[in-house]
Write a protein that holds these residues in place. Structure first.
Motif, PDB file in Angstrom:
ATOM      1  N   TYR A 294       9.438  64.312  32.610  1.00 40.20           N
ATOM      2  CA  TYR A 294       8.788  65.059  31.580  1.00 40.20           C
ATOM      3  C   TYR A 294       7.336  65.474  31.810  1.00 40.20           C
ATOM      4  O   TYR A 294       6.725  64.333  32.436  1.00 40.20           O
ATOM      5  CB  TYR A 294       9.164  64.872  30.142  1.00 40.20           C
ATOM      6  CG  TYR A 294      10.841  64.629  29.895  1.00 40.20           C
ATOM      7  CD1 TYR A 294      11.283  66.203  29.956  1.00 40.20           C
ATOM      8  CD2 TYR A 294      11.426  63.560  29.861  1.00 40.20           C
ATOM      9  CE1 TYR A 294      12.813  66.082  29.727  1.00 40.20           C
ATOM     10  CE2 TYR A 294      12.799  63.821  29.423  1.00 40.20           C
ATOM     11  CZ  TYR A 294      13.336  64.944  29.390  1.00 40.20           C
ATOM     12  OH  TYR A 294      14.845  64.942  29.153  1.00 40.20           O
ATOM     13  N   GLU A 295       6.798  66.403  31.448  1.00 37.31           N
ATOM     14  CA  GLU A 295       5.198  66.574  31.388  1.00 37.31           C
ATOM     15  C   GLU A 295       4.558  65.903  30.680  1.00 37.31           C
ATOM     16  O   GLU A 295       4.914  65.157  29.808  1.00 37.31           O
ATOM     17  CB  GLU A 295       5.287  68.183  30.941  1.00 37.31           C
ATOM     18  CG  GLU A 295       5.834  69.366  31.618  1.00 37.31           C
ATOM     19  CD  GLU A 295       7.499  69.187  31.135  1.00 37.31           C
ATOM     20  OE1 GLU A 295       7.673  68.742  30.182  1.00 37.31           O
ATOM     21  OE2 GLU A 295       8.236  69.765  31.981  1.00 37.31           O
TER      22      GLU A 295
ATOM     23  N   VAL B  33       9.113  74.955  28.373  1.00 33.01           N
ATOM     24  CA  VAL B  33       9.055  74.542  29.668  1.00 33.01           C
ATOM     25  C   VAL B  33      10.257  73.965  30.075  1.00 33.01           C
ATOM     26  O   VAL B  33      11.162  73.196  29.242  1.00 33.01           O
ATOM     27  CB  VAL B  33       7.963  73.496  29.852  1.00 33.01           C
ATOM     28  CG1 VAL B  33       6.592  74.021  29.733  1.00 33.01           C
ATOM     29  CG2 VAL B  33       7.920  72.208  28.726  1.00 33.01           C
ATOM     30  N   GLY B  34      10.633  73.926  31.351  1.00 35.50           N
ATOM     31  CA  GLY B  34      11.728  73.369  31.705  1.00 35.50           C
ATOM     32  C   GLY B  34      11.912  73.124  33.307  1.00 35.50           C
ATOM     33  O   GLY B  34      10.682  73.172  33.916  1.00 35.50           O
ATOM     34  N   MET B  35      13.153  72.441  34.008  1.00 36.51           N
ATOM     35  CA  MET B  35      13.009  72.058  35.162  1.00 36.51           C
ATOM     36  C   MET B  35      14.050  73.065  35.998  1.00 36.51           C
ATOM     37  O   MET B  35      14.635  72.716  37.199  1.00 36.51           O
ATOM     38  CB  MET B  35      13.367  70.765  35.367  1.00 36.51           C
ATOM     39  CG  MET B  35      12.514  69.986  34.637  1.00 36.51           C
ATOM     40  SD  MET B  35      13.155  68.182  34.486  1.00 36.51           S
ATOM     41  CE  MET B  35      12.116  67.433  33.237  1.00 36.51           C
TER      42      MET B  35
ATOM     43  N   ALA C 216      18.273  73.867  28.973  1.00 34.53           N
ATOM     44  CA  ALA C 216      17.225  73.176  27.813  1.00 34.53           C
ATOM     45  C   ALA C 216      16.098  73.343  28.158  1.00 34.53           C
ATOM     46  O   ALA C 216      15.659  73.084  29.361  1.00 34.53           O
ATOM     47  CB  ALA C 216      17.888  71.820  27.947  1.00 34.53           C
ATOM     48  N   ALA C 217      15.167  73.265  27.085  1.00 37.28           N
ATOM     49  CA  ALA C 217      13.682  73.320  27.551  1.00 37.28           C
ATOM     50  C   ALA C 217      12.970  72.837  26.428  1.00 37.28           C
ATOM     51  O   ALA C 217      13.573  72.656  25.169  1.00 37.28           O
ATOM     52  CB  ALA C 217      13.470  74.904  27.595  1.00 37.28           C
ATOM     53  N   GLY C 218      11.806  72.509  26.663  1.00 34.72           N
ATOM     54  CA  GLY C 218      10.661  71.749  25.773  1.00 34.72           C
ATOM     55  C   GLY C 218      10.090  73.119  25.072  1.00 34.72           C
ATOM     56  O   GLY C 218       9.383  73.997  25.628  1.00 34.72           O
TER      57      GLY C 218
ATOM     58  N   LEU D 119       9.423  61.702  24.986  1.00 34.43           N
ATOM     59  CA  LEU D 119      10.858  62.423  25.123  1.00 34.43           C
ATOM     60  C   LEU D 119      11.791  61.757  26.222  1.00 34.43           C
ATOM     61  O   LEU D 119      11.606  60.614  26.769  1.00 34.43           O
ATOM     62  CB  LEU D 119      10.523  63.569  26.324  1.00 34.43           C
ATOM     63  CG  LEU D 119       9.202  64.683  25.806  1.00 34.43           C
ATOM     64  CD1 LEU D 119       9.081  65.585  26.522  1.00 34.43           C
ATOM     65  CD2 LEU D 119       9.731  64.995  24.435  1.00 34.43           C
TER      66      LEU D 119
ATOM     67  N   THR E  37      15.365  72.101  22.945  1.00 41.23           N
ATOM     68  CA  THR E  37      16.002  70.880  22.643  1.00 41.23           C
ATOM     69  C   THR E  37      14.786  69.520  22.019  1.00 41.23           C
ATOM     70  O   THR E  37      15.318  68.758  21.585  1.00 41.23           O
ATOM     71  CB  THR E  37      16.773  70.048  23.815  1.00 41.23           C
ATOM     72  OG1 THR E  37      15.767  70.042  24.825  1.00 41.23           O
ATOM     73  CG2 THR E  37      17.976  70.822  24.250  1.00 41.23           C
ATOM     74  N   ASN E  38      13.479  69.954  22.174  1.00 37.23           N
ATOM     75  CA  ASN E  38      12.697  69.044  21.967  1.00 37.23           C
ATOM     76  C   ASN E  38      11.118  69.816  21.868  1.00 37.23           C
ATOM     77  O   ASN E  38      11.002  70.874  22.434  1.00 37.23           O
ATOM     78  CB  ASN E  38      12.419  67.822  22.649  1.00 37.23           C
ATOM     79  CG  ASN E  38      12.151  68.391  24.251  1.00 37.23           C
ATOM     80  OD1 ASN E  38      13.347  68.894  24.849  1.00 37.23           O
ATOM     81  ND2 ASN E  38      11.076  68.394  24.752  1.00 37.23           N
TER      82      ASN E  38
HETATM   83  N1  HPA Z   1      10.272  69.558  29.545  1.00 37.30           N
HETATM   84  C1  HPA Z   1      11.208  69.930  30.689  1.00 37.30           C
HETATM   85  N2  HPA Z   1      12.234  70.023  30.687  1.00 37.30           N
HETATM   86  C2  HPA Z   1      13.107  70.050  29.800  1.00 37.30           C
HETATM   87  C3  HPA Z   1      12.424  69.552  28.435  1.00 37.30           C
HETATM   88  C4  HPA Z   1      10.925  69.409  28.501  1.00 37.30           C
HETATM   89  O1  HPA Z   1      10.030  69.027  27.357  1.00 37.30           O
HETATM   90  N3  HPA Z   1      13.259  69.571  27.419  1.00 37.30           N
HETATM   91  C5  HPA Z   1      14.286  69.839  27.966  1.00 37.30           C
HETATM   92  N4  HPA Z   1      14.413  70.024  29.179  1.00 37.30           N
END
Ligand code: HPA
Length: 276
Positions: free
Chosen positions: A193-194, A210-212, A114-116, A246, A235-236
């Motif tokens: 979150y960032e 971006v993600g982790m 999942a990432a932003g 977030l 996801t966002n």
């Molecule tokens: N930032 C980092 N990791 C994430 C994000 C995000 O906005 N959304 C889902 N994983």
């Protein structure tokens, strides 16, 4: 012997004593794909707890097991639950599962997360195929004495994400009528979150999402000569782009909503990649 390799060998022996299966594709299930096992003809499962020395996740909802089985005719090993650097593990432990799956026989590492979304025009619910990455904000998983059994000291990273696999992803998305985005993934350590300022930096540096997770696993896989493929579920919109704060809950909800489309795509890709 290199202690990292020694630990890996111990895990491999522990696995070998219980499971007799040679996967071709290794799939890491990110948020929302947790129940992808339903799409697999399952032959066996192995709880992470049952592998000696294997790192086990502390995040609620990140169930931890390997699932072995077939997608179409393609033998796969699936990771249901991964560990993250922010949980406090050494980077060598974060990438141990990827290394172990290579030892099991997997040639392809298929990473999902999942990432932003950072790129203009990205929406929550989009899928993004990774064409490149920025992983230098987190420690390299290759720091320390080189594990010569796995790869060379100074591995090339000029093309981390396999171009032929990228073609397969585009074709599969087209066939399924999915409008897949493409771009560069940037890994932050998390778990926070960032900030909007960090997202401005990420955009300036060329990040599209971006993600982790993921970038470190991709580096370890390329070190071993695996072919790597990555897809993010956006996801966002990233911090400062989204008007709302977030939350992990929102991330999970969107990931769950996207899951049917994502699962269908993953299945198409694995069938095509395995037939190569
Ligand atoms: N930032 C980092 N990791 C994430 C994000 C995000 O906005 N959304 C889902 N994983």
């Amino acid at each position: 012997m290199n202690p990292i390799y020694e630990k890996l060998e111990k895990c491999f022996e522990s696995y070998k004593a219980k499971i007799d299966f040679v996967p071709k594709v290794a799939l890491v299930l990110g948020s929302g794909l947790g129940d992808y096992a339903e799409s697999i003809r399952v032959e066996a499962t192995l709880d992470y707890h049952d592998i000696e020395g294997f790192p086990v996740s502390t995040v609620p909802g990140h169930a931890g097991k390997f699932i072995f089985g077939y997608v179409g005719d393609v033998p796969v090993v699936c990771m249901q639950g991964r560990v993250h650097y922010y949980e406090g593990y050494a980077m060598s432990d974060v990438v141990l599962p990827a290394r172990l799956m290579k030892m099991m026989g997997a040639e392809i590492l298929f990473l999902t997360n999942a990432a932003g979304g950072v790129k203009q025009g990205m929406h929550a619910g989009d899928l993004m195929m990774l064409t490149g990455q920025i992983g230098c904000l987190v420690p390299s998983p290759l720091i320390g004495p080189n594990v010569d059994e796995l790869g060379v000291r100074f591995p090339d990273m000029s093309q981390i994400y396999d171009l032929d696999l990228q073609r397969i992803v585009r074709r599969a998305a087209l066939d399924l009528g999915i409008d897949i985005k493409e771009g560069t993934y940037m890994q932050f350590t998390g778990p926070q979150y960032e900030t909007p300022q960090e997202i401005s930096m990420a955009r300036t540096l060329g990040a599209d999402a971006v993600g982790m997770s993921t970038a470190c696993e991709a580096i370890a896989a390329r070190h071993m000569g695996m072919r790597v493929l990555g897809i993010s579920c956006i996801t966002n919109l990233a911090s400062g782009i989204s008007p709302n704060p977030l939350s992990h809950k929102e991330v999970q909800e969107i990931a769950d909503a996207v899951a049917p489309k994502f699962k269908a795509l993953v299945t198409e890709i694995i069938k095509a990649a395995g037939a190569e």
